[in-house]
Structure formats: structure tokens, C-alpha cells
Design a protein around this motif. Structure first.
Motif, PDB file in Angstrom:
ATOM      1  N   ILE A  25       0.827  -1.202   0.000  1.00  0.00           N
ATOM      2  CA  ILE A  25       0.000   0.000   0.000  1.00  0.00           C
ATOM      3  C   ILE A  25       0.865   1.258   0.000  1.00  0.00           C
ATOM      4  O   ILE A  25       2.007   1.241   0.451  1.00  0.00           O
ATOM      5  N   LYS A  26       0.282   2.327  -0.501  1.00  0.00           N
ATOM      6  CA  LYS A  26       0.878   3.651  -0.377  1.00  0.00           C
ATOM      7  C   LYS A  26      -0.060   4.478   0.499  1.00  0.00           C
ATOM      8  O   LYS A  26      -1.269   4.551   0.230  1.00  0.00           O
ATOM      9  N   VAL A  27       0.484   5.067   1.550  1.00  0.00           N
ATOM     10  CA  VAL A  27      -0.315   5.850   2.484  1.00  0.00           C
ATOM     11  C   VAL A  27       0.120   7.301   2.387  1.00  0.00           C
ATOM     12  O   VAL A  27       1.315   7.606   2.495  1.00  0.00           O
ATOM     13  N   THR A  28      -0.849   8.191   2.190  1.00  0.00           N
ATOM     14  CA  THR A  28      -0.564   9.613   2.050  1.00  0.00           C
ATOM     15  C   THR A  28      -1.282  10.399   3.137  1.00  0.00           C
ATOM     16  O   THR A  28      -2.490  10.248   3.324  1.00  0.00           O
ATOM     17  N   ASN A  29      -0.542  11.231   3.850  1.00  0.00           N
ATOM     18  CA  ASN A  29      -1.105  12.143   4.836  1.00  0.00           C
ATOM     19  C   ASN A  29      -1.774  13.278   4.058  1.00  0.00           C
ATOM     20  O   ASN A  29      -1.120  14.031   3.356  1.00  0.00           O
ATOM     21  N   LEU A  30      -3.098  13.398   4.179  1.00  0.00           N
ATOM     22  CA  LEU A  30      -3.832  14.363   3.367  1.00  0.00           C
ATOM     23  C   LEU A  30      -3.587  15.811   3.800  1.00  0.00           C
ATOM     24  O   LEU A  30      -3.870  16.730   3.038  1.00  0.00           O
ATOM     25  N   SER A  31      -3.063  16.007   5.004  1.00  0.00           N
ATOM     26  CA  SER A  31      -2.760  17.371   5.460  1.00  0.00           C
ATOM     27  C   SER A  31      -1.407  17.861   4.973  1.00  0.00           C
ATOM     28  O   SER A  31      -1.240  19.043   4.651  1.00  0.00           O
ATOM     29  N   THR A  32      -0.432  16.946   4.912  1.00  0.00           N
ATOM     30  CA  THR A  32       0.939  17.364   4.594  1.00  0.00           C
ATOM     31  C   THR A  32       1.413  16.913   3.216  1.00  0.00           C
ATOM     32  O   THR A  32       2.417  17.422   2.709  1.00  0.00           O
TER      33      THR A  32
END
Length: 200
Positions: free
Chosen positions: A64-71
Motif C-alpha cells: 500500500i501507499k499511504v498519504t497524509n492528506l494534510s501534509t
């Protein structure tokens, strides 16, 4: 542009050359000390310094690729464990993963999870159960186990001890997902939080 951190060049190459097969958004947290060096759901020893995550229903070892939507920070991880068993949370990150995507200091963040590879089909099959807990003492877990054993006569109801307390798990006959979903709905909210969990 934020950097993407991968645990291996091969995983990064795979992600860059393959399409997303599933995506979801939700709240991520991180877990560490009580679980470090204990065996994860996929059989490997949990290492807080590895880029891994826990998810309740994605097949184990999914890429999986996880992205912090704030940063905008992101990391490429493997799903090696089950959790989080906390209401309204979707993903638990290892310490290294939390640091990589900027979740470590705030403790929580809204993230996007994109699945690039899975060890089993996402939408069919699988071995499913319902997990309830965690109880601070064995007595409560044993009482619930006995009550649920009487209620779900065709299911396998077990009590077990984890790093954060005592849990009860209900495995419907043939590990059927549909029946597990029904049980999870039936149990809330009277017996406490009930989580649908994929075992494989």
C-alpha cells in the motif's frame, strides 16, 4: 513535492509502474511499545522501525501507499498486522511509518490508502471473524465468550490475551464474511465495539 519513502527499491518500482486496485480514506494512528517484538498477524515479528501497518480487512502483506492528506507526505508500506481496534480509525502505523508520513507527533491524521498489490482477492473469499474487546480482566472476556458461545452455536468463540488486554473472537462457520458482517451488526452496541476482521 513531498518525498515518498519505500522500504525497498522493488516496492517503489512496482508502485510507480502499476495502477491502484483499491483506495480508501480515513483516520490513521500509530502503535508501538506494547507490540514491539511480538508476532504480528502475518506471522512476522513486529518491528516498530519497519515500514509496516495494521488494517482490519485488507489481505495480509498487501502493498500500500499511504498519504497524509494534510501534509502530502507518503510512504510505501506492507500490511503485516490487524487493527486498529479503536472506533473511527482505519489504519495503525508502525513508528517508522508514522514518522515517514508526519503522523508521529500529532498522533492522528486523515490519510489516503492506495492498494497496489494484494496476496488475495479484495472482494471475495477470505477468512473472516468478529473481534470484541479489549477487556482489562479475564473474567469479563470469559463471561462474554460463554454468552456468545450459547448465542452462536455454529461459531467458534475464543478468548485470548493480547498486549493491551483480553479479547473475544467469533469465527462463523466456514469463516463466512456475510455471516461475520451480520454478527458484527447484531453485537453493536450492547456488547461493546465489534470489529469485522479478515484473518488472512
Amino acid at each position: 513535492m513531498p518525498a515518498t519513502i519505500a522500504d525497498s527499491t522493488a516496492d517503489a518500482d512496482f508502485v510507480s509502474s502499476h495502477p491502484v486496485i483499491y483506495s480508501e480514506e480515513g483516520i490513521a494512528s500509530w502503535y508501538g511499545p506494547p507490540y514491539d517484538k511480538r508476532r504480528g498477524a502475518n506471522g512476522e515479528i513486529f518491528d516498530k522501525d519497519a515500514l509496516t501497518a495494521a488494517h482490519r480487512t485488507l489481505p495480509l502483506n498487501s502493498l500500500i501507499k499511504v498519504t497524509n492528506l494534510s501534509t502530502g507526505q507518503s510512504a510505501i508500506l506492507r500490511v503485516t498486522d490487524r487493527g486498529p481496534f479503536v472506533p473511527d480509525r482505519m489504519l495503525d502505523l508502525s513508528l517508522a511509518s508514522a514518522k515517514a508520513i508526519g503522523v508521529w507527533r500529532p498522533g492522528l491524521a486523515r490519510v489516503r490508502v492506495e492498494v497496489f498489490a494484494a496476496s488475495a482477492p479484495l472482494d471475495q473469499g477470505g477468512r473472516w471473524c468478529v473481534q470484541i474487546g479489549a477487556f482489562k480482566d479475564e473474567k469479563g472476556a470469559f463471561q462474554l465468550r460463554d454468552q456468545l458461545t450459547r448465542k452462536y452455536r455454529t461459531a467458534n468463540v475464543i478468548e485470548f490475551t493480547g498486549p493491551t488486554g483480553h479479547w473475544v473472537r467469533i469465527r462463523p462457520q466456514d469463516d463466512d464474511k456475510g455471516r461475520a458482517v451480520e454478527i458484527a451488526r447484531e453485537l453493536q452496541p450492547k456488547e461493546g465495539e465489534a470489529y469485522l476482521v479478515r484473518l488472512d
